[in-house]
Design a protein around this motif. Sequence first.
Motif, mmCIF file in Angstrom:
data_model
loop_
_atom_site.group_PDB
_atom_site.id
_atom_site.type_symbol
_atom_site.label_atom_id
_atom_site.label_comp_id
_atom_site.label_asym_id
_atom_site.label_seq_id
_atom_site.Cartn_x
_atom_site.Cartn_y
_atom_site.Cartn_z
ATOM 1 N N PHE A 265 -29.256 9.917 29.035
ATOM 2 C CA PHE A 265 -30.520 9.570 28.390
ATOM 3 C C PHE A 265 -30.629 10.362 27.095
ATOM 4 N N GLY A 266 -31.568 9.976 26.251
ATOM 5 C CA GLY A 266 -31.748 10.644 24.967
ATOM 6 C C GLY A 266 -31.112 9.860 23.841
ATOM 7 N N ASP A 267 -31.517 10.169 22.621
ATOM 8 C CA ASP A 267 -31.037 9.445 21.452
ATOM 9 C C ASP A 267 -29.709 9.966 20.914
ATOM 10 N N ASP A 268 -29.385 11.220 21.202
ATOM 11 C CA ASP A 268 -28.164 11.827 20.661
ATOM 12 C C ASP A 268 -26.981 11.527 21.583
ATOM 13 N N LEU A 269 -26.200 10.524 21.241
ATOM 14 C CA LEU A 269 -25.081 10.117 22.087
ATOM 15 C C LEU A 269 -23.979 11.172 22.131
ATOM 16 N N SER A 270 -23.928 12.040 21.122
ATOM 17 C CA SER A 270 -22.908 13.090 21.109
ATOM 18 C C SER A 270 -23.170 14.143 22.175
ATOM 19 N N MET A 271 -24.399 14.150 22.724
ATOM 20 C CA MET A 271 -24.750 15.098 23.782
ATOM 21 C C MET A 271 -24.694 14.468 25.165
ATOM 22 N N GLN A 272 -24.126 13.278 25.259
ATOM 23 C CA GLN A 272 -24.050 12.589 26.543
ATOM 24 C C GLN A 272 -22.602 12.474 27.012
ATOM 25 N N LEU A 273 -22.292 13.202 28.069
ATOM 26 C CA LEU A 273 -20.998 13.072 28.744
ATOM 27 C C LEU A 273 -21.323 12.610 30.164
ATOM 28 N N HIS A 274 -21.271 11.307 30.373
ATOM 29 C CA HIS A 274 -21.748 10.743 31.632
ATOM 30 C C HIS A 274 -21.006 11.321 32.837
ATOM 31 N N GLU A 275 -19.688 11.426 32.725
ATOM 32 C CA GLU A 275 -18.894 12.047 33.782
ATOM 33 C C GLU A 275 -17.964 13.072 33.154
ATOM 34 N N ARG A 276 -17.665 14.101 33.917
ATOM 35 C CA ARG A 276 -16.785 15.161 33.421
ATOM 36 C C ARG A 276 -15.671 15.380 34.431
ATOM 37 N N HIS A 277 -14.422 15.155 34.009
ATOM 38 C CA HIS A 277 -13.283 15.334 34.896
ATOM 39 C C HIS A 277 -12.224 16.270 34.318
ATOM 40 N N ASP A 278 -12.396 16.649 33.044
ATOM 41 C CA ASP A 278 -11.468 17.555 32.377
ATOM 42 C C ASP A 278 -12.191 18.216 31.211
ATOM 43 N N ALA A 279 -11.773 19.426 30.880
ATOM 44 C CA ALA A 279 -12.421 20.131 29.777
ATOM 45 C C ALA A 279 -12.317 19.364 28.462
ATOM 46 N N SER A 280 -11.264 18.573 28.318
ATOM 47 C CA SER A 280 -11.084 17.815 27.082
ATOM 48 C C SER A 280 -12.084 16.670 26.947
ATOM 49 N N ASP A 281 -12.765 16.334 28.029
ATOM 50 C CA ASP A 281 -13.729 15.224 27.971
ATOM 51 C C ASP A 281 -14.844 15.483 26.964
ATOM 52 N N PHE A 282 -15.173 16.757 26.742
ATOM 53 C CA PHE A 282 -16.231 17.073 25.777
ATOM 54 C C PHE A 282 -15.838 16.636 24.363
ATOM 55 N N ASP A 283 -14.540 16.589 24.092
ATOM 56 C CA ASP A 283 -14.057 16.210 22.764
ATOM 57 C C ASP A 283 -13.749 14.726 22.638
ATOM 58 N N THR A 284 -13.527 14.055 23.767
ATOM 59 C CA THR A 284 -13.022 12.684 23.686
ATOM 60 C C THR A 284 -13.876 11.626 24.385
ATOM 61 N N LYS A 285 -14.785 12.029 25.287
ATOM 62 C CA LYS A 285 -15.445 11.023 26.118
ATOM 63 C C LYS A 285 -16.968 11.066 26.085
ATOM 64 N N THR A 286 -17.542 11.727 25.055
ATOM 65 C CA THR A 286 -18.997 11.634 24.907
ATOM 66 C C THR A 286 -19.345 10.215 24.454
ATOM 67 N N GLN A 287 -20.582 9.810 24.667
ATOM 68 C CA GLN A 287 -20.963 8.419 24.449
ATOM 69 C C GLN A 287 -20.831 7.973 22.999
ATOM 70 N N ASP A 288 -20.968 8.886 22.057
ATOM 71 C CA ASP A 288 -20.802 8.506 20.654
ATOM 72 C C ASP A 288 -19.364 8.084 20.360
ATOM 73 N N LYS A 289 -18.394 8.719 21.045
ATOM 74 C CA LYS A 289 -16.991 8.382 20.838
ATOM 75 C C LYS A 289 -16.623 7.121 21.608
ATOM 76 N N ILE A 290 -17.173 6.968 22.796
ATOM 77 C CA ILE A 290 -16.868 5.773 23.587
ATOM 78 C C ILE A 290 -17.448 4.531 22.920
ATOM 79 N N ALA A 291 -18.588 4.690 22.265
ATOM 80 C CA ALA A 291 -19.265 3.547 21.642
ATOM 81 C C ALA A 291 -18.547 3.028 20.409
ATOM 82 N N LYS A 292 -17.625 3.806 19.823
ATOM 83 C CA LYS A 292 -16.941 3.390 18.602
ATOM 84 C C LYS A 292 -15.918 2.297 18.894
#
Length: 292
Positions: A265-292
Amino acid sequence: MTKDTAMTEYTPPKVWTWEAESGGKFASINRPIAGPTHDKELEIGKHPFQLYSLATPNGVKVTIMLEELLAAGHKGAEYDAWLVNIGEGVQFGSGFVDVNPNSKIPALMDHSITPPQRVFESGAILLYLAEKFGAFTPKDPAQRTEMMSWLFWQMGSAPYLGGGFGHFYAYAPEKFQYPIDRFTMETKRQLDVLDRHLAENEWFAGEYSIADIAIWSWYGQLVLGRLYSAAEFLDVGTYKNVMRWAETIDARPAVTRGRMVNRAFGDDLSMQLHERHDASDFDTKTQDKIAK
């Protein structure tokens, strides 16, 4: 009370019955019985800890703790975080109820031991992790006792903030002055309790601990303007010691990461990591990156 704020007189029946939804933002998930509503097994990832949660204040407590443990070098604290969308009733699935019979997030399974251990209630999870890793809990007996006191203070006080103030100020289908005044007064009293302690202490129990993590997730985020859009209404700037403490914790990198996990939730998609399975997910799987 004025005409706009008056409450309709209500005479309780001799025996209450559940006839309709009570209204409000979360009415669809409220019911007067426990237990599962449907069969749904929980997913299990590769790490020792499996967290089933959402980035509410109670959920954020645990993801901050896990990220703090990893930042402190406790590799055994690696975890998978699965999103539990409470608005869709996921918490009433049979698998989730097996982990938390109360059907509330967060819920944790520790697969590093046999048989796996379930842990529910955010305060219990924090204490379990602190004891398991010997971290973020003071070694000094007096300070540890102080930490426990503040941890249980938070667990007992936050329902007045969330279910009381937050509900009537932000989520109830209608605004009524009496409950808003009642819970605003209590919320401000609690902030004053915190402010007076922090006037003479950097942390709640001698050092940064799970007490700070637990209290910050509710009251720190409140004064930073992240809960209920109520910072101005509560005049949070008058609690200068709480503000100083909240901003100090907010600057910790592990806290930033913890806030991102299971956030949907929230407007800032860069602060949304829906699921976390690896430390690298913070760099590659936030919603702003998935939406591209």
